[in-house]
Design a protein around this motif. Sequence first.
Motif, PDB file in Angstrom:
ATOM      1  N   PRO A   1     -42.826  53.510   3.963  1.00 25.45           N
ATOM      2  CA  PRO A   1     -42.272  52.780   2.825  1.00 25.45           C
ATOM      3  C   PRO A   1     -42.390  51.273   2.984  1.00 25.45           C
ATOM      4  N   VAL A   2     -42.088  50.570   1.907  1.00 20.73           N
ATOM      5  CA  VAL A   2     -42.161  49.113   1.866  1.00 20.73           C
ATOM      6  C   VAL A   2     -41.246  48.494   2.926  1.00 20.73           C
ATOM      7  N   GLY A   3     -41.679  47.391   3.534  1.00 17.90           N
ATOM      8  CA  GLY A   3     -40.863  46.652   4.490  1.00 17.90           C
ATOM      9  C   GLY A   3     -41.493  46.601   5.853  1.00 17.90           C
ATOM     10  N   THR A   4     -41.175  47.586   6.683  1.00 13.34           N
ATOM     11  CA  THR A   4     -41.655  47.612   8.062  1.00 13.34           C
ATOM     12  C   THR A   4     -42.145  49.007   8.407  1.00 13.34           C
ATOM     13  N   ALA A   5     -43.186  49.070   9.211  1.00 13.36           N
ATOM     14  CA  ALA A   5     -43.708  50.342   9.700  1.00 13.36           C
ATOM     15  C   ALA A   5     -43.808  50.269  11.213  1.00 13.36           C
ATOM     16  N   VAL A   6     -43.508  51.377  11.881  1.00 13.26           N
ATOM     17  CA  VAL A   6     -43.518  51.437  13.340  1.00 13.26           C
ATOM     18  C   VAL A   6     -44.334  52.650  13.767  1.00 13.26           C
ATOM     19  N   VAL A   7     -45.171  52.471  14.787  1.00  8.95           N
ATOM     20  CA  VAL A   7     -45.919  53.592  15.332  1.00  8.95           C
ATOM     21  C   VAL A   7     -45.897  53.496  16.863  1.00  8.95           C
ATOM     22  N   ASP A   8     -45.715  54.635  17.510  1.00  7.37           N
ATOM     23  CA  ASP A   8     -45.801  54.708  18.967  1.00  7.37           C
ATOM     24  C   ASP A   8     -47.264  54.812  19.358  1.00  7.37           C
ATOM     25  N   VAL A   9     -47.670  53.975  20.304  1.00  7.41           N
ATOM     26  CA  VAL A   9     -49.056  53.956  20.764  1.00  7.41           C
ATOM     27  C   VAL A   9     -49.086  54.405  22.215  1.00  7.41           C
ATOM     28  N   GLN A  10     -49.794  55.485  22.481  1.00 12.09           N
ATOM     29  CA  GLN A  10     -49.978  55.998  23.833  1.00 12.09           C
ATOM     30  C   GLN A  10     -51.363  55.584  24.328  1.00 12.09           C
ATOM     31  N   PRO A  11     -51.486  55.198  25.593  1.00 13.44           N
ATOM     32  CA  PRO A  11     -52.774  54.715  26.102  1.00 13.44           C
ATOM     33  C   PRO A  11     -53.937  55.670  25.857  1.00 13.44           C
TER      34      PRO A  11
ATOM     35  N   ALA B   1     -50.455  53.629   8.329  1.00 13.86           N
ATOM     36  CA  ALA B   1     -50.797  53.091   7.014  1.00 13.86           C
ATOM     37  C   ALA B   1     -49.516  52.592   6.371  1.00 13.86           C
ATOM     38  N   PHE B   2     -49.548  51.351   5.933  1.00 12.74           N
ATOM     39  CA  PHE B   2     -48.391  50.726   5.308  1.00 12.74           C
ATOM     40  C   PHE B   2     -48.721  50.449   3.850  1.00 12.74           C
ATOM     41  N   VAL B   3     -47.835  50.843   2.934  1.00 13.96           N
ATOM     42  CA  VAL B   3     -48.012  50.582   1.507  1.00 13.96           C
ATOM     43  C   VAL B   3     -46.942  49.591   1.091  1.00 13.96           C
ATOM     44  N   ASN B   4     -47.352  48.422   0.574  1.00 17.03           N
ATOM     45  CA  ASN B   4     -46.371  47.396   0.220  1.00 17.03           C
ATOM     46  C   ASN B   4     -45.827  47.598  -1.193  1.00 17.03           C
ATOM     47  N   GLN B   5     -44.957  46.689  -1.620  1.00 15.26           N
ATOM     48  CA  GLN B   5     -44.303  46.826  -2.915  1.00 15.26           C
ATOM     49  C   GLN B   5     -45.275  46.736  -4.084  1.00 15.26           C
ATOM     50  N   ASP B   6     -46.471  46.180  -3.868  1.00 19.56           N
ATOM     51  CA  ASP B   6     -47.498  46.122  -4.909  1.00 19.56           C
ATOM     52  C   ASP B   6     -48.433  47.320  -4.847  1.00 19.56           C
TER      53      ASP B   6
ATOM     54  N   TYR C   1     -45.446  46.772  12.166  1.00 18.33           N
ATOM     55  CA  TYR C   1     -46.051  46.030  11.061  1.00 18.33           C
ATOM     56  C   TYR C   1     -44.919  45.622  10.130  1.00 18.33           C
ATOM     57  N   THR C   2     -44.844  44.326   9.796  1.00 20.85           N
ATOM     58  CA  THR C   2     -43.815  43.835   8.888  1.00 20.85           C
ATOM     59  C   THR C   2     -44.473  43.045   7.767  1.00 20.85           C
ATOM     60  N   ASP C   3     -44.241  43.467   6.522  1.00 22.89           N
ATOM     61  CA  ASP C   3     -44.716  42.732   5.364  1.00 22.89           C
ATOM     62  C   ASP C   3     -43.890  41.461   5.246  1.00 22.89           C
TER      63      ASP C   3
END
Length: 170
Positions: free
Chosen positions: A13-23, A30-35, A56-58
């Motif tokens: 959702p709009v705002g911030t997205a978080v993903v765990d990254v393993q080596p 994928a981040f979808v913003n308010q537009d 990721y922060t819009d």
Amino acid sequence: PTLTPGLTFTPTPVGTAVVDVQPEAGAMIAFVNQDNLTTTIEVPPNAVTTPIQLVYTDLPAPDGGSGNLQLAGRYFRLTAYQAGAPLDNFTFQIPIRMVIEYREADLGDVAEEELELRYYDTTTEEWRTDGIVVEQRDLVRNLITVSIAHLTDFALVGATPRIFLPVVAR
């Protein structure tokens, strides 16, 4: 966008997205913003040596001056965290790929084929491209694909056309 087989993602959702990254596995987000514009980030396997969280922060329009560059409507921050603490000056072992969707209406006077991703260097007060490589511009689907290795605040920008007129003295 061209994506690595086997990686799956879910738009957030709009705002911030978080993903765990393993080596050994990498990650995708994928981040979808308010537009309703999508930014897809692919972290390849072995881009990190220890597990991290990529955030990721819009962002609203940046405060930094633009000089002869025009801001083109997409502003965001990428941050790495480990054990809940931000990792300052984090760089990836292997660059990550981003596919950023934009609206032509946000380009203003920027020529679409000149659009690029930059970060604002607070020390030099300049928009810079160090460590950012434009891999592809899809002018039909309004997508720009870049690779980056460091994390900071980013913006889509383009050069503002300038007209130089001769000075006429009497």
